[in-house]
Design an enzyme around this catalytic site. Structure first.
Site, PDB file in Angstrom:
ATOM      1  N   ASP A  90       0.826  -1.217   0.000  1.00  0.00           N
ATOM      2  CA  ASP A  90       0.000   0.000   0.000  1.00  0.00           C
ATOM      3  C   ASP A  90       0.860   1.266   0.000  1.00  0.00           C
ATOM      4  OD1 ASP A  90      -2.388   1.381  -0.018  1.00  0.00           O
ATOM      5  OD2 ASP A  90      -2.581   1.391   2.165  1.00  0.00           O
ATOM      6  N   ASN A 123     -11.186  -2.581  -4.890  1.00  0.00           N
ATOM      7  CA  ASN A 123     -10.449  -1.597  -5.696  1.00  0.00           C
ATOM      8  C   ASN A 123     -11.140  -1.250  -7.020  1.00  0.00           C
ATOM      9  OD1 ASN A 123      -7.213  -2.738  -4.520  1.00  0.00           O
ATOM     10  ND2 ASN A 123      -8.330  -0.923  -3.907  1.00  0.00           N
TER      11      ASN A 123
HETATM   12  C1  IPE Z   1      -5.499  -2.664   0.029  1.00  0.00           C
HETATM   13  O1  IPE Z   1      -5.141  -1.331  -0.218  1.00  0.00           O
HETATM   14  C2  IPE Z   1      -5.475  -3.449  -1.215  1.00  0.00           C
HETATM   15  C3  IPE Z   1      -4.191  -3.541  -1.905  1.00  0.00           C
HETATM   16  C4  IPE Z   1      -3.036  -3.077  -1.536  1.00  0.00           C
HETATM   17  C5  IPE Z   1      -4.251  -4.242  -3.122  1.00  0.00           C
HETATM   18  P1  IPE Z   1      -6.228  -0.174  -0.301  1.00  0.00           P
HETATM   19  O2  IPE Z   1      -5.465   1.088  -0.449  1.00  0.00           O
HETATM   20  O3  IPE Z   1      -7.218  -0.481  -1.355  1.00  0.00           O
HETATM   21  O4  IPE Z   1      -6.922  -0.269   1.122  1.00  0.00           O
HETATM   22  P2  IPE Z   1      -7.919   0.717   1.859  1.00  0.00           P
HETATM   23  O5  IPE Z   1      -9.130   0.881   0.999  1.00  0.00           O
HETATM   24  O6  IPE Z   1      -7.215   2.004   2.065  1.00  0.00           O
HETATM   25  O7  IPE Z   1      -8.214   0.055   3.164  1.00  0.00           O
HETATM   26  C1  IPE Z   2      -1.755   0.222  -3.275  1.00  0.00           C
HETATM   27  O1  IPE Z   2      -1.468   1.577  -3.268  1.00  0.00           O
HETATM   28  C2  IPE Z   2      -2.028  -0.314  -4.655  1.00  0.00           C
HETATM   29  C3  IPE Z   2      -3.421  -0.728  -4.883  1.00  0.00           C
HETATM   30  C4  IPE Z   2      -4.365  -0.742  -3.990  1.00  0.00           C
HETATM   31  C5  IPE Z   2      -3.758  -1.153  -6.215  1.00  0.00           C
HETATM   32  P1  IPE Z   2      -2.643   2.642  -3.268  1.00  0.00           P
HETATM   33  O2  IPE Z   2      -3.015   2.929  -4.688  1.00  0.00           O
HETATM   34  O3  IPE Z   2      -3.742   2.230  -2.389  1.00  0.00           O
HETATM   35  O4  IPE Z   2      -1.904   3.916  -2.666  1.00  0.00           O
HETATM   36  P2  IPE Z   2      -2.510   4.927  -1.623  1.00  0.00           P
HETATM   37  O5  IPE Z   2      -2.946   4.137  -0.423  1.00  0.00           O
HETATM   38  O6  IPE Z   2      -3.663   5.627  -2.279  1.00  0.00           O
HETATM   39  O7  IPE Z   2      -1.378   5.848  -1.328  1.00  0.00           O
HETATM   40 MG    MG Z   3      -4.111   2.466  -0.408  1.00  0.00          MG
END
Ligand code: IPE
Ligand code: IPE
Ligand code: MG
Length: 261
Positions: free
Chosen positions: A26, A74
């Site tokens: 993340d 997502n």
């Molecule tokens: C969790 O990250 C899923 C992945 C890293 C694939 P998110 O960024 O989607 O999680 P939330 O929504 O902030 O909890």
């Molecule tokens: C994790 O990074 C990747 C996916 C969930 C696909 P994020 O895209 O959630 O990055 P932040 O949390 O918005 O910084």
């Molecule tokens: Mg995230």
């Protein structure tokens, strides 16, 4: 204890290294935004971080690495970000699998693959098939994965079984569900790492993480590497995993070996 540096293959106390590490990758979007880059630039760099993490994991002697790449939630993101992620995933499968295969890594993909386009599903099938016989580290990428989906899927499959339907006892047990969960043939994760600073599970392996040691870091995923991985493992190595028992029991030589599943 000090873990081996990236320049040596020597691993002291091999038995203590976590066998299975699960990571929520993340912080890609925030990594990019803080550099005034579009969010997708963070996803692109995230792929490089994954490459480095796989190499470090093999070096350390981890047997299974499971990473969360795209959750069932997502899809709620802006359409252009979702399309970019799908294209990145397809590109990664096409370009990276050769190297994984050369290193004897077995690639697995878990999640509801029905949600993907046919070219992506085909690339997944081909990549998994190509590396199926490899005996090195098992690398699992969770895509369109949700822990609740996994449990429900397993329950439904367990219910479909003749044995359960005809037994006259409609009660499912942990043992009747467990074989149908994702990665049921692997030990449950010993160590969970979430980058990006959030301290939540976000619907990752809800069942499998029941007794996993949790490690949260503020490092955004694109900056993750072997050094942070080693830091997480060092934290793991000094923890006492009691699985419901007491410290005294753990110290006793007569205690039967610990099993969580
Ligand atoms: C969790 O990250 C899923 C992945 C890293 C694939 P998110 O960024 O989607 O999680 P939330 O929504 O902030 O909890
Ligand atoms: C994790 O990074 C990747 C996916 C969930 C696909 P994020 O895209 O959630 O990055 P932040 O949390 O918005 O910084
Ligand atoms: Mg995230």
């Amino acid at each position: 204890m000090t873990l081996p540096s990236s320049t040596t293959q020597l691993v002291p106390e091999v038995h203590a290294i976590p066998q299975h590490v699960a990571i929520i990758m993340d912080g890609n979007g925030r990594w990019a935004s803080s550099r005034r880059l579009p969010r997708v630039a963070g996803h692109e760099r995230g792929l490089s971080a994954l490459r480095k993490t796989v190499e470090a994991s093999v070096e350390i002697g981890i047997k299974a690495l499971t990473v969360f790449a795209f959750s069932s939630e997502n899809w709620r993101r802006p359409e252009d970000e979702v399309s970019f992620l799908m294209a990145l995933f397809l590109r990664a499968l096409r370009r990276e699998v050769k190297e994984l295969h050369r290193n004897g890594i077995q690639l697995r993909i878990i999640g509801d693959l029905d949600g993907f386009s046919e070219p992506l599903r085909k690339a997944i099938r081909d990549s998994v098939e190509r590396t199926r016989g490899n005996e090195g580290m098992v690398l699992t990428v969770a895509v369109n994965y949700g822990g609740r989906w996994d449990v429900l899927n397993a329950v439904n499959k367990a219910l479909e079984q003749d044995g359960v339907q005809r037994s006259g006892t409609p009660r499912l047990t942990e043992d009747s569900i467990r074989p149908y969960l994702a990665l049921s043939d692997l030990p449950e994760p010993d160590l969970f790492i979430r980058t990006g600073g959030e301290q939540r599970i976000s619907n990752f392996m809800l069942w499998q993480l029941a007794y996993t040691e949790l490690f949260f870091t503020n490092v955004h995923w694109p900056d993750f590497d072997g050094t942070v991985l080693r830091e997480a493992i060092e934290s793991y190595l000094v923890r006492e995993r009691r699985f419901g028992r007491t410290s005294g029991q753990l110290a006793s030589q007569t205690m039967p070996s610990i099993r969580t599943n």
